[in-house]
Design an enzyme around this catalytic site. Structure first.
Site, PDB file in Angstrom:
ATOM      1  NE  ARG A 225      47.749  56.602  29.025  1.00  0.00           N
ATOM      2  CZ  ARG A 225      47.302  57.409  28.241  1.00  0.00           C
ATOM      3  NH1 ARG A 225      47.903  57.714  27.046  1.00  0.00           N
ATOM      4  NH2 ARG A 225      46.330  58.258  28.556  1.00  0.00           N
ATOM      5  CG  HIS A 273      52.011  61.082  25.733  1.00  0.00           C
ATOM      6  ND1 HIS A 273      51.879  60.556  27.062  1.00  0.00           N
ATOM      7  CD2 HIS A 273      50.831  61.283  25.308  1.00  0.00           C
ATOM      8  CE1 HIS A 273      50.761  59.983  26.982  1.00  0.00           C
ATOM      9  NE2 HIS A 273      49.980  60.552  26.029  1.00  0.00           N
TER      10      HIS A 273
HETATM   11  P1  NAP Z   1      38.200  53.317  23.303  1.00  0.00           P
HETATM   12  O1  NAP Z   1      37.218  53.973  22.414  1.00  0.00           O
HETATM   13  O2  NAP Z   1      37.812  53.005  24.847  1.00  0.00           O
HETATM   14  O3  NAP Z   1      38.710  51.770  23.011  1.00  0.00           O
HETATM   15  C1  NAP Z   1      39.509  50.998  23.509  1.00  0.00           C
HETATM   16  C2  NAP Z   1      39.441  49.622  22.601  1.00  0.00           C
HETATM   17  O4  NAP Z   1      40.122  48.665  23.492  1.00  0.00           O
HETATM   18  C3  NAP Z   1      37.989  49.081  22.628  1.00  0.00           C
HETATM   19  O5  NAP Z   1      37.878  48.606  21.204  1.00  0.00           O
HETATM   20  C4  NAP Z   1      38.078  47.941  23.431  1.00  0.00           C
HETATM   21  O6  NAP Z   1      37.655  46.712  22.849  1.00  0.00           O
HETATM   22  C5  NAP Z   1      39.530  47.501  23.369  1.00  0.00           C
HETATM   23  N1  NAP Z   1      40.144  46.803  24.665  1.00  0.00           N
HETATM   24  C6  NAP Z   1      40.011  47.397  25.909  1.00  0.00           C
HETATM   25  N2  NAP Z   1      40.290  46.283  26.616  1.00  0.00           N
HETATM   26  C7  NAP Z   1      40.704  44.894  25.930  1.00  0.00           C
HETATM   27  C8  NAP Z   1      40.934  43.848  26.102  1.00  0.00           C
HETATM   28  N3  NAP Z   1      41.163  43.401  27.474  1.00  0.00           N
HETATM   29  N4  NAP Z   1      41.317  43.175  25.237  1.00  0.00           N
HETATM   30  C9  NAP Z   1      40.971  43.402  23.903  1.00  0.00           C
HETATM   31  N5  NAP Z   1      40.593  44.760  23.537  1.00  0.00           N
HETATM   32  C10 NAP Z   1      40.433  45.644  24.627  1.00  0.00           C
HETATM   33  O7  NAP Z   1      39.546  54.147  23.627  1.00  0.00           O
HETATM   34  P2  NAP Z   1      40.361  55.257  22.618  1.00  0.00           P
HETATM   35  O8  NAP Z   1      39.412  56.603  22.774  1.00  0.00           O
HETATM   36  O9  NAP Z   1      40.238  54.682  21.125  1.00  0.00           O
HETATM   37  O10 NAP Z   1      41.672  55.466  23.092  1.00  0.00           O
HETATM   38  C11 NAP Z   1      42.430  54.403  23.099  1.00  0.00           C
HETATM   39  C12 NAP Z   1      43.781  54.798  24.136  1.00  0.00           C
HETATM   40  O11 NAP Z   1      44.655  55.350  23.276  1.00  0.00           O
HETATM   41  C13 NAP Z   1      43.659  55.529  25.356  1.00  0.00           C
HETATM   42  O12 NAP Z   1      43.080  54.511  26.497  1.00  0.00           O
HETATM   43  C14 NAP Z   1      44.952  56.016  25.596  1.00  0.00           C
HETATM   44  O13 NAP Z   1      45.598  55.111  26.309  1.00  0.00           O
HETATM   45  C15 NAP Z   1      45.537  56.056  24.174  1.00  0.00           C
HETATM   46  N6  NAP Z   1      45.691  57.450  23.650  1.00  0.00           N
HETATM   47  C16 NAP Z   1      47.149  57.979  23.445  1.00  0.00           C
HETATM   48  C17 NAP Z   1      47.047  59.385  23.137  1.00  0.00           C
HETATM   49  C18 NAP Z   1      48.573  59.707  22.478  1.00  0.00           C
HETATM   50  O14 NAP Z   1      48.875  60.862  22.373  1.00  0.00           O
HETATM   51  N7  NAP Z   1      49.711  58.894  22.492  1.00  0.00           N
HETATM   52  C19 NAP Z   1      46.124  59.929  22.916  1.00  0.00           C
HETATM   53  C20 NAP Z   1      44.856  59.763  23.131  1.00  0.00           C
HETATM   54  C21 NAP Z   1      44.522  58.421  23.550  1.00  0.00           C
HETATM   55  P3  NAP Z   1      35.766  46.786  23.074  1.00  0.00           P
HETATM   56  O15 NAP Z   1      35.526  47.782  22.003  1.00  0.00           O
HETATM   57  O16 NAP Z   1      35.472  45.359  22.712  1.00  0.00           O
HETATM   58  O17 NAP Z   1      35.319  47.275  24.265  1.00  0.00           O
HETATM   59  C1  GLV Z   2      46.364  60.938  25.635  1.00  0.00           C
HETATM   60  O1  GLV Z   2      47.444  60.308  25.848  1.00  0.00           O
HETATM   61  C2  GLV Z   2      45.209  60.804  26.073  1.00  0.00           C
HETATM   62  O2  GLV Z   2      44.883  59.830  26.807  1.00  0.00           O
HETATM   63  O3  GLV Z   2      44.114  61.611  25.561  1.00  0.00           O
END
Ligand code: NAP
Ligand code: GLV
Length: 310
Positions: A225, A273
């Site tokens: 983000r 994005h």
């Molecule tokens: P997720 O499965 O919830 O994974 C989040 C990870 O971040 C987990 O491993 C978590 O640790 C870690 N985390 C959270 N807070 C932390 C902290 N304070 N310190 C250290 N580690 C921390 O999320 P996801 O589905 O992989 O998605 C991740 C992010 O990608 C989304 O929230 C979004 O912002 C971004 N995204 C971007 C796009 C794009 O097109 N650019 C698309 C989709 C998503 P734990 O496992 O230990 O809890």
């Molecule tokens: C895109 O940024 C998502 O969080 O799915």
């Protein structure tokens, strides 16, 4: 039950039609039409308008059409007792892995430097690069998207570490966790990828302190983000050579304003994005599974911890 559908940017109703195919027996109200707001208990949303939730007194569950829910959790009208459910992978894992692999290849093979060389008609033939096995990529986050990106990098020969809140076990990936291991994690990276959710703990995490904990010349890939990145600190790190380049997909203000310095920065690659966009068919299947779980009185997969913020 009638489900309220309020998804910005689904102008051609690709997503809505995919959801209707998965849930042919459900009734949908498509915002701004909402015939009986008093009866709506479930809403499917993305970027909801500021007043949406005020008119829905019985709302219990919001199903987000995105993986990140920072926008939704920051929505002023979302009452604390409403459950928030996010997309988990739903096809985004593959897309994100490709994006991270592309950024890694660019950093590893120094393609960003050759692009700059080309713009200056410079033949940078003396440029050297490491073997992939020695090129160390660190991913901030070890969740659903990060673990798939890590696996993709491993299968392409890269050395990979992740950093998360809690310890992880993933084949061939070194896990670092917690504040106290952040410095050590950063100290040996060639490229760093941010796949953390935006929360109170991660806002501004990509700052001067973090950049200076990386080896000089590391490359930043941010599909997390925009608010996780401190913009002046990035520009300073690029100008001093502390970072060799950055590939950015997300920005504090989107679309990126026309007068923003990133647009013309020779060491920044910008994508609008779309590292991992919502995939209609896969997402619709997840929505169906969530609605079915709700009807059985079970917590749907992807239920967000509103205290942790993800
Ligand atoms: P997720 O499965 O919830 O994974 C989040 C990870 O971040 C987990 O491993 C978590 O640790 C870690 N985390 C959270 N807070 C932390 C902290 N304070 N310190 C250290 N580690 C921390 O999320 P996801 O589905 O992989 O998605 C991740 C992010 O990608 C989304 O929230 C979004 O912002 C971004 N995204 C971007 C796009 C794009 O097109 N650019 C698309 C989709 C998503 P734990 O496992 O230990 O809890
Ligand atoms: C895109 O940024 C998502 O969080 O799915």
């Amino acid at each position: 039950m009638t489900i309220l559908y309020c998804v910005k940017n689904d102008d051609n109703h690709l997503l809505l039609n995919a959801i209707k195919r998965e849930l042919p027996d459900e009734q949908f109200d498509v915002w701004p039409s909402c015939k009986n707001p008093d009866e709506i208990t479930t809403a499917i949303v993305w970027a909801p308008p500021a007043d949406l939730f005020d008119s829905l007194p019985k709302l219990q569950t919001v199903l987000s059409m995105s993986a990140g829910v920072d926008n939704l959790l920051g929505h002023p009208g979302l009452r604390p007792e409403v459950s928030v459910v996010r997309l988990q992978d739903a096809g985004m894992g593959t897309l994100m892995s490709e994006y991270v692999l592309y950024g890694t290849l660019m950093a590893h093979r120094k393609m960003h430097q050759f692009a700059l060389g080309q713009s200056q008609k410079k033949w940078l033939h003396e440029t050297t690069c490491k073997n992939a096995t020695d090129f160390h990529v660190g991913i901030l986050g070890a969740g659903i998207l990060a673990s798939q990106a890590a696996a993709r990098l491993i299968s392409n020969g890269y050395r990979v570490s992740t950093w998360s809140r809690t310890e992880k076990r993933q084949s061939k990936v070194q896990s670092f966790f917690g504040e106290e291991q952040l410095e050590l994690f950063l100290s040996d990276l060639d490229a760093i990828v941010c796949l953390l959710p935006l929360t109170n703990a991660t806002i501004g995490i990509l700052d001067k302190r973090l950049f200076h904990s990386l080896p000089k010349g590391a490359f930043l890939i941010n599909p997390g983000r925009g608010q996780q990145l401190v913009e002046p600190d990035l520009l300073e790190a690029l100008d001093s050579g502390q970072l060799s380049g950055a590939m950015l997909d997300v920005f504090a203000v989107e679309p990126l304003p026309q007068n923003h310095p990133y647009w013309e920065h020779p060491r920044i690659v910008i994508t609008p994005h779309l590292a991992a966009e919502t995939v209609p068919e896969e997402s619709a299947k997840q929505i169906r599974a969530s609605i079915e779980a709700i009807k059985r009185g079970e917590p749907p997969a992807g239920l967000v911890d509103r205290v942790l913020g993800y």
